[in-house]
Design a protein around this motif. Sequence first.
Motif, PDB file in Angstrom:
ATOM      1  N   LEU A  94      27.134  29.602  49.183  1.00  0.00           N
ATOM      2  CA  LEU A  94      28.166  28.723  48.626  1.00  0.00           C
ATOM      3  C   LEU A  94      29.241  29.519  47.892  1.00  0.00           C
ATOM      4  CD1 LEU A  94      29.079  25.773  48.085  1.00  0.00           C
ATOM      5  CD2 LEU A  94      27.682  25.840  45.997  1.00  0.00           C
ATOM      6  N   ALA A  95      28.859  30.643  47.278  1.00  0.00           N
ATOM      7  CA  ALA A  95      29.829  31.444  46.534  1.00  0.00           C
ATOM      8  C   ALA A  95      30.958  31.941  47.437  1.00  0.00           C
ATOM      9  CB  ALA A  95      29.129  32.627  45.867  1.00  0.00           C
ATOM     10  N   LEU A  96      30.671  32.152  48.710  1.00  0.00           N
ATOM     11  CA  LEU A  96      31.684  32.676  49.632  1.00  0.00           C
ATOM     12  C   LEU A  96      32.806  31.675  49.894  1.00  0.00           C
ATOM     13  CD1 LEU A  96      29.559  34.609  52.263  1.00  0.00           C
ATOM     14  CD2 LEU A  96      30.924  35.543  50.389  1.00  0.00           C
ATOM     15  N   ILE A  97      32.550  30.386  49.619  1.00  0.00           N
ATOM     16  CA  ILE A  97      33.610  29.382  49.800  1.00  0.00           C
ATOM     17  C   ILE A  97      34.814  29.710  48.928  1.00  0.00           C
ATOM     18  CG2 ILE A  97      34.182  26.951  49.382  1.00  0.00           C
ATOM     19  CD1 ILE A  97      31.386  26.211  50.224  1.00  0.00           C
ATOM     20  N   THR A  98      34.565  30.350  47.779  1.00  0.00           N
ATOM     21  CA  THR A  98      35.665  30.641  46.861  1.00  0.00           C
ATOM     22  C   THR A  98      36.606  31.714  47.381  1.00  0.00           C
ATOM     23  OG1 THR A  98      34.402  32.325  45.666  1.00  0.00           O
ATOM     24  CG2 THR A  98      34.198  30.052  44.904  1.00  0.00           C
ATOM     25  N   VAL A  99      36.156  32.550  48.320  1.00  0.00           N
ATOM     26  CA  VAL A  99      36.991  33.673  48.774  1.00  0.00           C
ATOM     27  C   VAL A  99      38.275  33.198  49.451  1.00  0.00           C
ATOM     28  CG1 VAL A  99      37.102  35.690  50.286  1.00  0.00           C
ATOM     29  CG2 VAL A  99      35.070  35.288  48.873  1.00  0.00           C
ATOM     30  N   PRO A 100      38.215  32.345  50.489  1.00  0.00           N
ATOM     31  CA  PRO A 100      39.487  31.865  51.064  1.00  0.00           C
ATOM     32  C   PRO A 100      40.303  31.023  50.088  1.00  0.00           C
ATOM     33  CG  PRO A 100      37.617  30.685  52.019  1.00  0.00           C
ATOM     34  CD  PRO A 100      37.054  31.823  51.241  1.00  0.00           C
ATOM     35  N   LEU A 101      39.615  30.337  49.173  1.00  0.00           N
ATOM     36  CA  LEU A 101      40.340  29.518  48.207  1.00  0.00           C
ATOM     37  C   LEU A 101      41.169  30.375  47.255  1.00  0.00           C
ATOM     38  CD1 LEU A 101      37.586  26.893  47.270  1.00  0.00           C
ATOM     39  CD2 LEU A 101      39.521  26.594  48.827  1.00  0.00           C
ATOM     40  N   VAL A 102      40.579  31.466  46.750  1.00  0.00           N
ATOM     41  CA  VAL A 102      41.325  32.308  45.821  1.00  0.00           C
ATOM     42  C   VAL A 102      42.422  33.079  46.552  1.00  0.00           C
ATOM     43  CG1 VAL A 102      39.906  34.413  45.922  1.00  0.00           C
ATOM     44  CG2 VAL A 102      41.050  33.798  43.797  1.00  0.00           C
ATOM     45  N   VAL A 103      42.197  33.421  47.815  1.00  0.00           N
ATOM     46  CA  VAL A 103      43.259  34.067  48.602  1.00  0.00           C
ATOM     47  C   VAL A 103      44.446  33.118  48.749  1.00  0.00           C
ATOM     48  CG1 VAL A 103      43.854  34.953  50.891  1.00  0.00           C
ATOM     49  CG2 VAL A 103      41.710  35.650  49.808  1.00  0.00           C
ATOM     50  N   LEU A 158      42.428  26.305  41.451  1.00  0.00           N
ATOM     51  CA  LEU A 158      41.633  27.109  40.516  1.00  0.00           C
ATOM     52  C   LEU A 158      40.474  26.279  39.963  1.00  0.00           C
ATOM     53  CD1 LEU A 158      41.911  30.012  39.084  1.00  0.00           C
ATOM     54  CD2 LEU A 158      42.742  28.713  37.123  1.00  0.00           C
ATOM     55  N   PHE A 159      40.734  25.022  39.676  1.00  0.00           N
ATOM     56  CA  PHE A 159      39.708  24.113  39.166  1.00  0.00           C
ATOM     57  C   PHE A 159      38.558  23.979  40.169  1.00  0.00           C
ATOM     58  CE2 PHE A 159      38.011  19.749  38.932  1.00  0.00           C
ATOM     59  CZ  PHE A 159      37.597  19.700  37.606  1.00  0.00           C
ATOM     60  N   PHE A 160      38.893  23.840  41.449  1.00  0.00           N
ATOM     61  CA  PHE A 160      37.845  23.691  42.464  1.00  0.00           C
ATOM     62  C   PHE A 160      37.032  24.978  42.601  1.00  0.00           C
ATOM     63  CE2 PHE A 160      36.242  23.543  46.877  1.00  0.00           C
ATOM     64  CZ  PHE A 160      35.500  22.373  46.780  1.00  0.00           C
ATOM     65  N   ILE A 161      37.694  26.127  42.511  1.00  0.00           N
ATOM     66  CA  ILE A 161      36.978  27.405  42.523  1.00  0.00           C
ATOM     67  C   ILE A 161      35.997  27.448  41.355  1.00  0.00           C
ATOM     68  CG2 ILE A 161      37.246  29.911  42.265  1.00  0.00           C
ATOM     69  CD1 ILE A 161      40.008  29.590  43.637  1.00  0.00           C
ATOM     70  N   HIS A 162      36.444  26.983  40.207  1.00  0.00           N
ATOM     71  CA  HIS A 162      35.599  26.937  39.008  1.00  0.00           C
ATOM     72  C   HIS A 162      34.386  26.036  39.220  1.00  0.00           C
ATOM     73  CE1 HIS A 162      34.390  26.644  34.855  1.00  0.00           C
ATOM     74  NE2 HIS A 162      34.833  25.407  34.706  1.00  0.00           N
ATOM     75  N   ILE A 163      34.583  24.901  39.884  1.00  0.00           N
ATOM     76  CA  ILE A 163      33.481  23.979  40.160  1.00  0.00           C
ATOM     77  C   ILE A 163      32.436  24.668  41.036  1.00  0.00           C
ATOM     78  CG2 ILE A 163      32.835  21.847  41.347  1.00  0.00           C
ATOM     79  CD1 ILE A 163      34.204  21.371  38.694  1.00  0.00           C
ATOM     80  N   GLU A 221      32.485  37.264  43.677  1.00  0.00           N
ATOM     81  CA  GLU A 221      31.816  36.246  44.489  1.00  0.00           C
ATOM     82  C   GLU A 221      31.125  36.857  45.702  1.00  0.00           C
ATOM     83  OE1 GLU A 221      31.278  33.526  43.307  1.00  0.00           O
ATOM     84  OE2 GLU A 221      32.952  32.743  42.165  1.00  0.00           O
ATOM     85  N   ALA A 222      31.771  37.836  46.359  1.00  0.00           N
ATOM     86  CA  ALA A 222      31.125  38.498  47.497  1.00  0.00           C
ATOM     87  C   ALA A 222      29.891  39.264  47.031  1.00  0.00           C
ATOM     88  CB  ALA A 222      32.116  39.437  48.196  1.00  0.00           C
ATOM     89  N   ALA A 223      30.008  39.927  45.881  1.00  0.00           N
ATOM     90  CA  ALA A 223      28.857  40.655  45.344  1.00  0.00           C
ATOM     91  C   ALA A 223      27.748  39.702  44.928  1.00  0.00           C
ATOM     92  CB  ALA A 223      29.297  41.514  44.158  1.00  0.00           C
ATOM     93  N   THR A 224      28.110  38.537  44.386  1.00  0.00           N
ATOM     94  CA  THR A 224      27.106  37.532  44.029  1.00  0.00           C
ATOM     95  C   THR A 224      26.308  37.110  45.252  1.00  0.00           C
ATOM     96  OG1 THR A 224      28.352  36.673  42.136  1.00  0.00           O
ATOM     97  CG2 THR A 224      26.782  35.178  43.174  1.00  0.00           C
ATOM     98  N   THR A 225      27.001  36.796  46.348  1.00  0.00           N
ATOM     99  CA  THR A 225      26.310  36.412  47.576  1.00  0.00           C
ATOM    100  C   THR A 225      25.396  37.525  48.068  1.00  0.00           C
ATOM    101  OG1 THR A 225      28.101  34.936  48.255  1.00  0.00           O
ATOM    102  CG2 THR A 225      26.630  35.728  49.979  1.00  0.00           C
TER     103      THR A 225
END
Length: 390
Positions: free
Chosen positions: A372-381, A215-220, A282-286
């Motif tokens: 870069l925002a899309l990196i969070t998608v697999p991480l949050v999954v 979660l911390f890395f997603i926040h970063i 995040e997907a909408a942000t991208t």
Amino acid sequence: MTVAAETPLSPRKTLTVCGGAHALHDGFTDLLNVLYPLLQAQFGLSYAAVGGLKAVYSGAMATGQIPSGWLAGRLGNVTVLAFGTALVALGYGLAGLTGSLYGIVAGLLLAGLGGATQHPIASTLVSAAFPGLRSRGALGTYNFTGDVGKVALPALFALVAASFGWRDALLLTAAIAVAGAGVILATLPARSGAAAGDTTRQAAGRDRPWAFWLLFFIHIVDSSVRSGFLIFLPFLLRGKGADLPTIGLGLSLLFAGGAAGKLVMGWVGARLGVVPSVVLTEAATTALIVAILPLSLATSLALLPLLGLMLNGTSSVLYGTVPEFVAAERRTHAFAVFYTGGSIAGASSPFLFGLLGDAIGLGPAIACVGGLALITVPLVVALRPAFRSG
């Protein structure tokens, strides 16, 4: 170590007081953007010197958050939060009374250290008062109150500074901080725990270190995307033909959407769940960042509130999830680490993205920020097992 008996928190009172503290502290920070040009004019400062003043304050705030969490574990959250607010008063009071550059530097250092107490401690108090999934919506509301202070206090400071001078404006700010510290001490119990009747549910939050650090890395990443886009937006709008007032309008539209996003997405996250909410934002942000690149100025301005909502909305979902992965007695420290990481990412990413923009151009660099925002998608999954095991 023996800990004094804790007094149950009143949820509504806690959210009101901590939200007020958030509004004050964020306002205390943002009013400096009004002060810096006044100091530049009076002392003949270079831009580098102004940046140095900002670094003193920001550095003190970033480095003070983790020690604040440690101190709160020994003296109590409310005591340290009130002390930090009083320290802001001391810093701004010192700068206003002395009127010297040395006094300003010392005052900014003290105010930054005082401001470091607010985010980790107030977040902990709110999550204790609203246990379980309720913390997501409550922390979203708390997150929103900071934007209220960012609008109100800089405007008040500018008005007073224009009428009476920046020194008197700082002294008024110090008086407001003293009043805020008094309200915190008078309304919240010095030793505070879970809300009445919720002790069992509060204790149910257990440590999942792997989930917290993910979660911390997603926040970063989320903080880096937000700061990176903000540094480029004025130049993007200027390239579309915007004059200075229109650029200011664009930023205001983005910030207004961001404030709404902090409030709305905290409650959406509590209902949809963390994974769908973060994937959505995040997907909408991208999509919106990439979509704005070729659009006209008018259409881009129309989309900025929605982009702001998505760009800032993720933060409320992430903050509201921290209590689910950290045991109650370690949450102040966890929030301190969480906010410190975001502060460092927010401070460093504009410089790094600026280097990228110099190398490949404005449009491609903005597209990279959005991607870069899309990196969070697999991480949050990947966080799904943590929620199933809860």
